[in-house]
Structures are given as structure tokens and as C-alpha cells.
Design a protein around this motif. Structure first.
Motif, mmCIF file in Angstrom:
data_model
loop_
_atom_site.group_PDB
_atom_site.id
_atom_site.type_symbol
_atom_site.label_atom_id
_atom_site.label_comp_id
_atom_site.label_asym_id
_atom_site.label_seq_id
_atom_site.Cartn_x
_atom_site.Cartn_y
_atom_site.Cartn_z
ATOM 1 N N ALA A 172 0.155 -4.649 3.991
ATOM 2 C CA ALA A 172 0.586 -3.334 3.511
ATOM 3 C C ALA A 172 0.011 -2.989 2.140
ATOM 4 O O ALA A 172 0.178 -1.877 1.645
ATOM 5 C CB ALA A 172 2.108 -3.255 3.484
ATOM 6 N N LEU A 173 -0.697 -3.924 1.532
ATOM 7 C CA LEU A 173 -1.425 -3.576 0.306
ATOM 8 C C LEU A 173 -2.435 -2.471 0.614
ATOM 9 O O LEU A 173 -2.799 -1.681 -0.262
ATOM 10 C CB LEU A 173 -2.189 -4.805 -0.211
ATOM 11 C CG LEU A 173 -1.360 -5.905 -0.877
ATOM 12 C CD1 LEU A 173 -2.184 -7.176 -1.024
ATOM 13 C CD2 LEU A 173 -0.871 -5.442 -2.252
ATOM 14 N N CYS A 174 -2.895 -2.414 1.859
ATOM 15 C CA CYS A 174 -3.896 -1.417 2.261
ATOM 16 C C CYS A 174 -3.200 -0.245 2.955
ATOM 17 O O CYS A 174 -2.562 -0.449 3.994
ATOM 18 C CB CYS A 174 -4.890 -2.042 3.235
ATOM 19 S SG CYS A 174 -5.687 -3.512 2.589
ATOM 20 N N PRO A 175 -3.332 0.964 2.404
ATOM 21 C CA PRO A 175 -2.618 2.110 2.985
ATOM 22 C C PRO A 175 -2.858 2.269 4.483
ATOM 23 O O PRO A 175 -1.939 2.603 5.224
ATOM 24 C CB PRO A 175 -3.185 3.311 2.205
ATOM 25 C CG PRO A 175 -3.626 2.728 0.906
ATOM 26 C CD PRO A 175 -4.073 1.327 1.197
ATOM 27 N N GLU A 176 -4.079 1.987 4.940
ATOM 28 C CA GLU A 176 -4.374 2.198 6.374
ATOM 29 C C GLU A 176 -3.690 1.165 7.277
ATOM 30 O O GLU A 176 -3.674 1.325 8.497
ATOM 31 C CB GLU A 176 -5.893 2.203 6.610
ATOM 32 C CG GLU A 176 -6.585 0.848 6.507
ATOM 33 C CD GLU A 176 -6.951 0.448 5.057
ATOM 34 O OE1 GLU A 176 -6.377 1.010 4.108
ATOM 35 O OE2 GLU A 176 -7.808 -0.451 4.905
ATOM 36 N N LEU A 177 -3.102 0.110 6.674
ATOM 37 C CA LEU A 177 -2.412 -0.905 7.488
ATOM 38 C C LEU A 177 -0.894 -0.812 7.343
ATOM 39 O O LEU A 177 -0.160 -1.609 7.909
ATOM 40 C CB LEU A 177 -2.895 -2.311 7.091
ATOM 41 C CG LEU A 177 -4.395 -2.589 7.304
ATOM 42 C CD1 LEU A 177 -4.776 -3.958 6.757
ATOM 43 C CD2 LEU A 177 -4.764 -2.490 8.782
#
Ligand SMILES: Cc1ncc(COP(=O)(O)O)c(C=O)c1O
Length: 370
Positions: A172-177
Motif C-alpha cells: 500500500a506504499l504504492c497508490p496503484e496497489l
């Protein structure tokens, strides 16, 4: 052990855990400035146990701390949940017979309608449902339970919802995930392990609660020798009331170093790279007619198997692991031996994954035609 014995230890922990709420875009109720807050535990197992204890107390109006369990409290998780939930149920005194392992769908995610049905059945039998653990990224296959649907059932039925995202939460550090955390606003507690996929040395698990008072009331015991002015003022956090042990390590320091070293963009870069490498591996598996994917692969864990059956897969697993060239783990999915390939180590690069796949193919070659 107390705020007073090392204010810096407590203050940095609160600070870093608030950073992570923002970095992972977790619900704001998990912020220390809200009704909840975060604490660092050694492992996800400890977090789940603390969550279950708080759930147990909330469900009994804090009477089970006083009188013990009466054998009526029931906990729920999926058949794919980590064994730490079963262990927590044993330790918390609910009894293993009062843990319901809810059925999963074809993607190995919990079936919410089966949960609702089981809760109803238990209530009709005079039992007291109190706790549900949903998993974001199951150990066996990385399945993601439908947290939103499960959360609505928990809200209606007044059940504590804990979300175990031990490995996958880091994505969830990555917005797309962030889709993995859909529905997290329904959760009473949540945990993920920076020591699994966020480049942090063991041990480090971040545990968040929406209502810190339930946890504190569950775990707080105040003997004379721990009394002090800071605690009495009510203005400080004593993390001893958020965990099982009294004494505690200064774990937030290493987390602070990791975050400062990589920065948010650096962490995102590595997570994206790991997911891309794993997805590349999945594509290779899918294109080799000797192999099949055994489960959906949403992130960095690929479950696959040779089509030759359990014996072929066992031979492959043993030969590859004994070679020292790579290490595959295994599980059983729909009662078939399944090989697991996970990309999550800090320094894993494309060439390692390519070489691993070549070695797997070489060993498959030796097995002969399927
Ligand atoms: C989903 C999940 N939950 C919990 C655990 C247990 O982790 P810990 O060793 O931090 O207790 C694991 C470990 O594999 C896991 O994958």
C-alpha cells in the motif's frame, strides 16, 4: 517500559507510526491524534493476540479479564488464515473448538456469506461471536479477503474486525496497489510487518487500533512500582499497556532509519520492482505448458505447480532447494502440492529471477515429459 523510563523511545514510535498511516494511506482513525493509534510489536502473531484479547474484553464488557472465559466466545477467520490466529485463540482462552475456519472461494479469499451464516448459526446456539480476522495476503497464496463486505457484517453483528496484512500491507506504499486495503475503514485493528517486505530487520510489526481505550483497558495492570507522575497525568502513552510484555525494545529507531534511508519514493521503487519481477515470473510460468499457476497472483508471491502431480513437484522442490541456487517454499492448495516463489528480498534483481526460472526449467527437463 514506560513513557517515563524513555520518553524518546515512546515519542519516536508514535511519530513513525503516524508517518506510516500517511505513507500507506490507512484510515485516519489509526492516528495517535485520533481515537486510536499504533504500536510496534515483535510479530503479527502478537498483534493478533492483542486484538483478540481486546475483542474478548469488549464483547464481555471487560468481565472475562476478571472471571475468565465461559466457553461461549467464538472467533472467525478463513481456512487460509495464518496459524497464529489459532494460536491466539488457544492463548486467549476461547478454546480451539470456538474458532470457526470460514470457507473460501476459488481465489482462496473468505466467503462473506459463509461468515454471516456461521455467525447466525452460532448466535442461535447461544454462543457469543466476538472476533473476526480477515487476511490481506494469506500466507499460502496471497489471497485478499473482501474486507469491506466482512467489515459490514462485523459492524452489524458488533464483532471486532482485525485485519492481518503481515506481508502484503507494505504494497500500500504504492497508490496503484492500495486496492488491497479496500474496506479497511471497517477495521477495529490492523497489522503489517515491515520486517517482511519493508526492508527492516527482524523484528518489527506495526499494530494499529481504532479505539486505543479498548486495548489499554484490556491490557493495563498498574502496580505501585510502576506508578509515576507522567502516567498519572494521562498526557503520555505507556506502550506497556498496548502489548503483552512490560519491557520493550526501541524498534522505531530502525524503522526511522529505513524510512529516512529509502524515502517514500525509494520504498515505492523497490516494491514496484518486486511486483514487476514476480509478475514477469508468473508470465513465464503461464507460457510453459509443463506448468500452471495455482492461484491468482496479485502481488509478489507466485503459486505454481508442475502438471505432473504431487510427486513431480516434490522432486522439483527437493532438487532445487538442495542445489543451493534458489529456495522455493511450498503449500497445498485444493489439496495439491504447490510451489511458491516470492520476490521480496532487498537486493533481488531481474537476473536472479531469470536464473531461478532457468534452473526450474532445467529441473523440469530432467523429469521428462509430463
Ligand atoms: C498473513 C500472515 N500473518 C501472520 C504471519 C505470522 O507472522 P509473525 O512471524 O510476524 O508472527 C505470517 C507469516 O508468515 C503471515 O504470512
Amino acid at each position: 517500559m514506560l513513557w517515563a523510563t524513555s520518553p524518546a523511545c515512546t515519542e519516536l514510535e508514535t511519530h513513525v507510526l503516524d508517518w506510516l498511516v500517511e505513507m500507506l494511506d490507512l484510515p485516519s482513525k489509526f492516528l495517535s491524534t485520533s481515537t486510536g493509534g499504533g504500536v510496534i510489536q515483535d510479530t503479527a502473531s502478537s498483534s493478533s493476540l492483542c486484538a483478540l484479547l481486546a475483542a474478548r474484553e469488549r464483547a464481555t464488557n471487560f468481565a472475562s479479564n476478571q472471571r475468565g472465559c465461559d466457553g461461549k466466545l467464538v472467533a472467525y477467520t478463513s481456512s487460509q488464515a495464518h496459524s497464529s490466529i489459532e494460536k491466539a485463540v488457544q492463548i486467549a482462552g476461547l478454546g480451539r473448538a470456538n474458532l470457526r475456519l470460514i470457507d473460501v472461494d476459488e481465489s482462496f479469499a473468505m466467503r462473506p456469506e459463509a461468515l454471516a451464516l456461521q455467525v447466525e448459526t452460532d448466535r442461535r446456539a447461544g454462543l457469543v461471536p466476538c472476533f473476526v480476522c480477515a487476511t490481506v495476503g494469506t500466507t499460502s497464496s496471497n489471497a485478499i479477503d473482501p474486507v469491506g463486505k466482512i467489515g459490514r457484517i462485523c459492524r452489524e453483528q458488533k464483532l471486532w474486525l482485525h485485519v492481518d496484512a503481515a506481508m502484503s500491507g507494505t504494497a500500500a506504499l504504492c497508490p496503484e496497489l492500495r486496492r488491497i486495503h479496500r474496506g479497511l475503514e471497517w477495521a477495529d485493528s490492523y497489522c503489517f510487518n515491515p520486517h517482511k517486505w519493508m526492508f527492516t530487520n527482524f523484528d518489527c510489526d506495526c499494530f494499529y487500533v481504532a479505539d486505543r481505550s479498548a486495548l489499554i483497558q484490556t491490557l493495563s495492570v498498574l502496580p505501585e512500582y510502576l506508578r509515576n507522575q507522567a502516567t498519572a497525568s494521562g498526557a503520555v502513552i505507556d506502550y506497556r499497556d498496548w502489548q503483552i510484555p512490560l519491557g520493550r525494545r526501541f524498534r522505531s529507531l530502525k524503522l526511522w532509519f529505513v524510512i529516512r534511508h529509502y524515502g517514500v519514493e525509494g520504498l515505492q521503487y523497490h516494491i514496484r520492482r518486486h511486483v514487476a519481477l514476480a509478475q514477469q515470473f508468473a508470465e513465464w510460468v503461464g507460457n510453459d505448458e509443463r506448468f500452471e499457476l495455482a492461484a491468482p497472483a496479485p502481488l509478489n508471491l507466485i503459486c505454481f505447480r508442475h502438471k505432473g502431480g504431487d510427486d513431480a513437484n516434490q522432486t522439483l522442490l527437493e532438487r532445487l532447494n538442495q542445489s543451493g541456487d534458489l529456495y522455493l517454499t511450498h503449500t497445498r492448495l485444493t489439496d495439491r502440492l504447490t510451489l511458491r516463489f516470492c520476490v521480496g528480498q532487498t537486493n533481488t534483481e531481474a537476473r536472479h529471477v531469470e536464473r531461478a526460472w532457468k534452473r526450474i526449467q532445467q529441473e523440469a527437463e530432467k523429469l521428462g515429459p509430463k
